[in-house]
Scaffold this motif. Structure first.
Motif, short mmCIF file in Angstrom:
data_model
loop_
_atom_site.label_atom_id
_atom_site.label_comp_id
_atom_site.label_asym_id
_atom_site.label_seq_id
_atom_site.Cartn_x
_atom_site.Cartn_y
_atom_site.Cartn_z
N VAL A 1 112.88 -36.32 11.66
CA VAL A 1 111.94 -36.80 12.06
C VAL A 1 112.75 -37.84 12.23
O VAL A 1 113.36 -38.82 11.59
N PRO A 2 112.20 -38.98 13.52
CA PRO A 2 112.66 -39.74 13.60
C PRO A 2 112.86 -41.05 13.05
O PRO A 2 111.57 -40.91 11.61
N ALA A 3 113.24 -42.25 13.09
CA ALA A 3 113.12 -43.15 11.09
C ALA A 3 111.76 -43.92 12.02
O ALA A 3 111.73 -44.77 11.16
N SER A 4 111.35 -43.57 13.22
CA SER A 4 110.23 -44.45 13.10
C SER A 4 109.12 -44.46 12.87
O SER A 4 108.04 -44.80 12.26
N ALA B 1 95.34 -43.54 26.25
CA ALA B 1 97.03 -43.92 27.10
C ALA B 1 97.20 -44.86 26.59
O ALA B 1 97.20 -45.97 25.80
N PRO B 2 99.29 -45.10 26.50
CA PRO B 2 99.68 -46.65 26.04
C PRO B 2 99.05 -47.42 26.64
O PRO B 2 98.73 -48.47 25.22
N ALA B 3 98.72 -47.83 27.30
CA ALA B 3 97.93 -49.07 27.75
C ALA B 3 97.22 -49.35 26.98
O ALA B 3 97.15 -50.58 26.67
N GLU B 4 96.10 -48.32 26.98
CA GLU B 4 95.01 -48.93 25.89
C GLU B 4 95.03 -48.75 24.68
O GLU B 4 94.34 -49.86 24.07
N VAL B 5 95.73 -47.88 24.17
CA VAL B 5 96.62 -48.77 22.34
C VAL B 5 96.96 -50.45 22.55
O VAL B 5 96.57 -51.05 21.77
N LEU C 1 99.31 -47.68 12.84
CA LEU C 1 98.56 -46.70 13.66
C LEU C 1 99.16 -45.04 12.75
O LEU C 1 100.32 -45.23 12.04
N MET C 2 97.87 -44.59 13.48
CA MET C 2 98.08 -43.15 12.52
C MET C 2 98.33 -42.50 13.91
O MET C 2 97.16 -42.51 14.67
N THR C 3 98.70 -41.03 13.75
CA THR C 3 98.11 -40.00 15.03
C THR C 3 98.90 -38.41 14.23
O THR C 3 99.41 -38.46 13.73
N TRP C 4 98.38 -37.24 14.80
CA TRP C 4 98.20 -36.29 14.77
C TRP C 4 99.15 -36.03 16.01
O TRP C 4 98.63 -35.71 17.17
N SER C 5 100.61 -35.60 16.65
CA SER C 5 101.05 -35.84 14.78
C SER C 5 102.67 -35.45 15.51
O SER C 5 102.81 -35.66 16.35
N VAL C 6 103.42 -35.36 14.41
CA VAL C 6 105.09 -36.04 14.61
C VAL C 6 105.47 -35.08 15.47
O VAL C 6 106.08 -34.87 16.72
N ASN C 7 104.66 -33.24 15.32
CA ASN C 7 105.49 -32.25 16.39
C ASN C 7 104.88 -32.41 18.09
O ASN C 7 105.29 -32.25 18.38
N TRP C 8 103.45 -33.68 17.92
CA TRP C 8 102.92 -33.47 19.00
C TRP C 8 103.93 -34.08 19.74
O TRP C 8 103.90 -34.47 21.14
N ARG D 1 107.73 -44.60 20.94
CA ARG D 1 108.14 -45.59 20.88
C ARG D 1 107.25 -46.53 21.44
O ARG D 1 107.91 -47.56 21.79
N ASN D 2 106.13 -46.44 22.18
CA ASN D 2 105.21 -47.34 22.21
C ASN D 2 105.08 -47.97 21.56
O ASN D 2 104.65 -49.39 20.72
#
Length: 600
Positions: free
Chosen positions: A286-289, A541-545, A573-580, A590-591
């Motif tokens: 898992v990256p340090a991000s 999309a990242p631009a909308e985030v 931010l939270m995301t589902w998921s690290v895997n995806w 990265r965004n």
């Protein structure tokens, strides 16, 4: 003691975010908040009166009652500037409530609402004629209808400079304050119509002025309580001060309930116990991000047992799965790097109903075993489905009686007491279980057939002092009504802005005697999104985030939704998921790193 030490305000001494109101504009209505009774107003047939409850803000509102052939019209003549554009707005409550302006010299305007219930804002605009120097603004109800309410009526536009114009602005609303460290606090408030600047008071001290709607205050003392107020200013003078808001700075080493978290954090779920199309990711990879990693999932042995178990994905499903010893070592390595690892309970298939005290106690003991075995930092609650069903008639989020909710609250408080202040507590409900309570709490959107709408509200409220992060899933959701009375749909910046604004502003709760769910601190809130189009409906999309973050934290790059404040301390931010996210080439993380200038 001065209000702010040198360098205390962000951006080289200025209050952060939000453009100032145009200097030439003012709120021209006299006593638009009805704080001085009916001063300046004329109501037909003696139909109007100032009342102390309910109000939208301040201490008074207008209540007008139609009778016979009278529609309870209350009006005021306002001096205006010819050939100029004005915006008329008011907050109203009741059925068939009208707001309008006549004598404009062009096209007279009006707008109305026919839906009773919570406060709604009406807004319209017009342009005065070339010779128009006065217009009449009005509000009225309808024949045979019950009384209606009006508050915070404003007419904003060019100041004509006539006698008695402009009036000082109304007191600002929506003030929030959160300690971002033991010596620093972030404050924000809603923009006030007609204001050209604001004054921020700390413990009644000499105020600091600025043109924006947020501030970062530094130079505070650890373990100290501070009280803040803000006022609005224009050419006519200063408004009354806002309702005071207090905070206590932590003792040091982090923010309240956020031990060791950075100011802006990235949260991700790691598919540790199962495989799907995204592929298995080892903890060590898992990256340090990622600042917080939630292990998905701890699941119950049965819906009502309260017995939670966690095991790594079977090698038959995940050929690259690490050994338990390697997994535990990788967790310790992440924690040594300042990251947090939690056990997430629930998920789509993990329904948990703590319907008895025995199930509650089993939940506490089994979750504790998992935390202790893997050396985890805390708990993420990801209950979905019927895990938090509300009982019929259980409509007050302040005093729930439904066993599955009462027992969950008790269980989490027990865990927090067992592990102390370092215990990290997060929640990931869907909008259905939180924001939809604005419309359907305790009744359900289908005539009472689904009592789950808003079911997380009592849990969040009871645990708000223990809650580290709330990251509502802004996906897998239908359209949801925001505080603007409009429905917003997934996938764009406006949806995330509207849903987050509700959490940070507070919102009326349907059928609830408490009326308003209190706002959370911005450092307690993160926005939940799917990492890729494969991860869930509502991918953004990242631009909308970026637009959503800009609007919420800086009051820039906003769309059609107007927020009630600016929150630079929004946690992240939270995301589902690290895997995806790995499946998608790490675009999501990265965004986030680019936005906050991190290297990951």
């Amino acid at each position: 003691m001065s209000l702010l030490t040198a360098g205390a305000l962000a951006l080289a001494g200025l209050l952060t975010a939000g453009p100032p109101a145009a200097a030439a504009d003012a709120d021209l209505v006299r006593n638009g908040g009805f704080e001085t009774g009916l001063d300046g107003w004329s109501c037909s047939g003696g139909s109007g009166a100032a009342v102390g409850t309910p109000v939208h803000s301040g201490t008074s509102a207008l209540r007008a009652t139609p009778a016979g052939q009278d529609n309870a019209r209350c009006s005021q003549s306002v001096t205006v500037k010819p050939d100029s554009t004005y915006t008329l707005a008011a907050w109203v409550q009741g059925a068939y409530v009208y707001l309008g302006a006549s004598g404009t010299g062009t096209t007279d305007v009006s707008t109305w609402t026919q839906t009773p219930g919570t406060w709604k804002q009406l807004t319209t605009s017009f342009r005065t004629g070339p010779a128009t120097t006065s217009v009449t603004v009005f509000t009225h109800g309808w024949y045979g209808q019950p009384a209606h309410l009006t508050d915070d009526l404003t007419l904003v536009g060019p100041d004509p400079g006539g006698p008695g114009q402009p009036q000082p602005p109304a007191a600002p609303t929506g003030l929030t304050a959160s300690a971002t460290s033991s010596t620093e606090a972030a404050l924000s408030w809603a923009a006030t119509a007609g204001a050209t600047s604001y004054k921020l008071y700390r413990d009644g001290a000499a105020p600091q002025s600025g043109a924006a709607t947020s501030a970062t205050v530094t130079g505070l003392t650890a373990s100290t309580t501070y009280t803040f107020q803000v006022s609005a200013v224009n050419a006519a003078g200063e408004s009354p001060r806002s309702t005071p808001v207090s905070l206590t700075t932590p003792s040091g080493g982090g923010t309240p309930g956020h031990p060791g978290l950075p100011a802006h954090a990235l949260v991700g779920y790691l598919h540790s116990s199962f495989a799907n199309g995204s592929g298995y990711v080892r903890m060590a990879d898992v990256p340090a991000s990622w600042d917080v990693v939630n292990l998905a999932f701890g699941e119950p042995t049965s819906v009502t047992s309260g017995d939670i178990r966690f095991q790594l994905c079977p090698v038959t499903e995940c050929p690259n799965v690490e050994s338990p010893a390697e997994f535990k070592a990788a967790i310790k390595a992440r924690q040594a790097a300042g990251k947090k690892v939690l056990i997430s309970i629930g998920g789509q298939n993990g329904q948990v109903q703590l319907a008895s005290t025995a199930a509650r106690d089993t939940f506490v003991s089994s979750v504790s075993r998992i935390i202790d075995e893997y050396g985890l930092d805390g708990l993420d609650i990801d209950f979905e489905g019927h895990s938090l069903s509300l009982a019929t008639g259980d409509t007050d989020f302040r005093a729930p009686t439904t066993p599955v909710i009462v027992n969950l609250i008790s269980a989490v408080k027990t865990l927090k007491a067992r592990y102390g202040q370092g215990f990290v507590l997060t929640m990931a409900p869907e909008t259905f279980f939180v924001q939809l309570g604005h419309q359907y709490y305790g009744s359900g959107p289908w005539g009472g057939q689904d009592p789950r709408a808003g079911a997380y509200l009592p849990v969040i409220h009871a645990l708000r002092e223990d809650l580290t992060l709330l990251h509502v899933q802004d996906y897998n959701s239908g359209p949801v009504m925001g505080l603007d009375g409009q429905y917003h749909s997934m996938g764009g910046a406006d949806f995330h802005i509207a849903m987050t604004d509700m959490l940070l502003t507070g919102f009326p709760v349907a059928g609830n005697t408490a009326r308003v769910f209190p706002p959370l601190r911005p450092d307690q809130v993160a926005i939940g999104l799917p990492a890729t189009t494969d991860a869930g409906n509502g991918h953004t999309a990242p631009a909308e985030v970026t637009k959503a973050l800009d609007c919420l934290t800086k009051k820039t790059n906003c769309g059609t939704y107007r927020t009630h404040g600016t929150w630079p301390a929004l946690r992240g931010l939270m995301t589902w998921s690290v895997n995806w996210d790995r499946f998608g080439g790490w675009e999501f993380s990265r965004n986030f790193d680019r936005y906050y200038g991190r290297t990951g």
